[in-house]
Design a protein around this motif. Structure first.
Motif, PDB file in Angstrom:
ATOM      1  N   MET A   1       0.850  -1.172   0.000  1.00 30.03           N
ATOM      2  CA  MET A   1       0.000   0.000   0.000  1.00 30.03           C
ATOM      3  C   MET A   1       0.897   1.237   0.000  1.00 30.03           C
ATOM      4  O   MET A   1       1.896   1.286   0.699  1.00 30.03           O
ATOM      5  N   ARG A   2       0.492   2.214  -0.801  1.00 31.86           N
ATOM      6  CA  ARG A   2       1.255   3.451  -0.919  1.00 31.86           C
ATOM      7  C   ARG A   2       0.423   4.601  -0.361  1.00 31.86           C
ATOM      8  O   ARG A   2      -0.741   4.756  -0.710  1.00 31.86           O
ATOM      9  N   ASP A   3       1.016   5.406   0.505  1.00 35.46           N
ATOM     10  CA  ASP A   3       0.350   6.591   1.037  1.00 35.46           C
ATOM     11  C   ASP A   3       0.523   7.746   0.073  1.00 35.46           C
ATOM     12  O   ASP A   3       1.612   7.974  -0.451  1.00 35.46           O
TER      13      ASP A   3
ATOM     14  N   LEU B   1      -6.896  10.417  -8.185  1.00 38.99           N
ATOM     15  CA  LEU B   1      -6.274   9.523  -9.164  1.00 38.99           C
ATOM     16  C   LEU B   1      -5.179  10.236  -9.945  1.00 38.99           C
ATOM     17  O   LEU B   1      -4.134   9.659 -10.242  1.00 38.99           O
ATOM     18  N   LYS B   2      -5.415  11.506 -10.278  1.00 37.36           N
ATOM     19  CA  LYS B   2      -4.384  12.292 -10.968  1.00 37.36           C
ATOM     20  C   LYS B   2      -3.207  12.560 -10.044  1.00 37.36           C
ATOM     21  O   LYS B   2      -2.050  12.410 -10.432  1.00 37.36           O
ATOM     22  N   LEU B   3      -3.489  12.968  -8.807  1.00 34.21           N
ATOM     23  CA  LEU B   3      -2.424  13.258  -7.848  1.00 34.21           C
ATOM     24  C   LEU B   3      -1.538  12.038  -7.617  1.00 34.21           C
ATOM     25  O   LEU B   3      -0.317  12.154  -7.545  1.00 34.21           O
ATOM     26  N   ALA B   4      -2.142  10.868  -7.535  1.00 39.14           N
ATOM     27  CA  ALA B   4      -1.402   9.633  -7.274  1.00 39.14           C
ATOM     28  C   ALA B   4      -0.660   9.125  -8.504  1.00 39.14           C
ATOM     29  O   ALA B   4       0.129   8.188  -8.413  1.00 39.14           O
ATOM     30  N   GLY B   5      -0.925   9.708  -9.680  1.00 43.47           N
ATOM     31  CA  GLY B   5      -0.256   9.277 -10.900  1.00 43.47           C
ATOM     32  C   GLY B   5      -0.891   8.079 -11.563  1.00 43.47           C
ATOM     33  O   GLY B   5      -0.320   7.506 -12.487  1.00 43.47           O
ATOM     34  N   VAL B   6      -2.085   7.697 -11.109  1.00 41.71           N
ATOM     35  CA  VAL B   6      -2.807   6.571 -11.703  1.00 41.71           C
ATOM     36  C   VAL B   6      -3.401   6.980 -13.044  1.00 41.71           C
ATOM     37  O   VAL B   6      -3.393   6.209 -13.996  1.00 41.71           O
ATOM     38  N   ALA B   7      -3.917   8.198 -13.104  1.00 43.87           N
ATOM     39  CA  ALA B   7      -4.507   8.734 -14.339  1.00 43.87           C
ATOM     40  C   ALA B   7      -3.694   9.949 -14.765  1.00 43.87           C
ATOM     41  O   ALA B   7      -3.325  10.776 -13.932  1.00 43.87           O
TER      42      ALA B   7
ATOM     43  N   ARG C   1      -2.893  -0.230  -4.365  1.00 44.80           N
ATOM     44  CA  ARG C   1      -3.696   0.190  -3.220  1.00 44.80           C
ATOM     45  C   ARG C   1      -3.102   1.495  -2.719  1.00 44.80           C
ATOM     46  O   ARG C   1      -1.905   1.548  -2.402  1.00 44.80           O
ATOM     47  N   LEU C   2      -3.922   2.531  -2.661  1.00 40.47           N
ATOM     48  CA  LEU C   2      -3.466   3.865  -2.301  1.00 40.47           C
ATOM     49  C   LEU C   2      -4.255   4.362  -1.110  1.00 40.47           C
ATOM     50  O   LEU C   2      -5.490   4.316  -1.121  1.00 40.47           O
TER      51      LEU C   2
END
Length: 68
Positions: free
Chosen positions: A1-3, A17-23, A64-65
């Motif tokens: 899991m990544r915070d 999702l954008k902030l986490a780099g997923v999208a 998992r974020l």
């Protein structure tokens, strides 16, 4: 899991999702969400405006974020 740290008390799912780099874009994030591919706290979430708070867990594919 990544915070993934946020500045305020809450963030909307699409922004997260954008902030986490997923999208890469908001449109890409929206596609993932409305397709039912994103889980929030273990449940499918189809609203990109869903408010997330610290401690919420977002799952997409094999990531998992946690909102931190």
């Amino acid at each position: 899991m990544r915070d993934v740290g946020i500045r305020d008390d809450m963030i909307r799912l699409g922004q997260f999702l954008k902030l986490a780099g997923v999208a890469e874009t908001g449109g890409e994030g929206k596609t993932f969400i409305v397709s039912g591919d994103v889980l929030v706290n273990g449940e499918v979430e189809t609203r990109r405006g869903r408010q997330l708070h610290k401690g919420d867990v977002v799952e997409f594919e094999d990531e998992r974020l946690r909102v931190a």
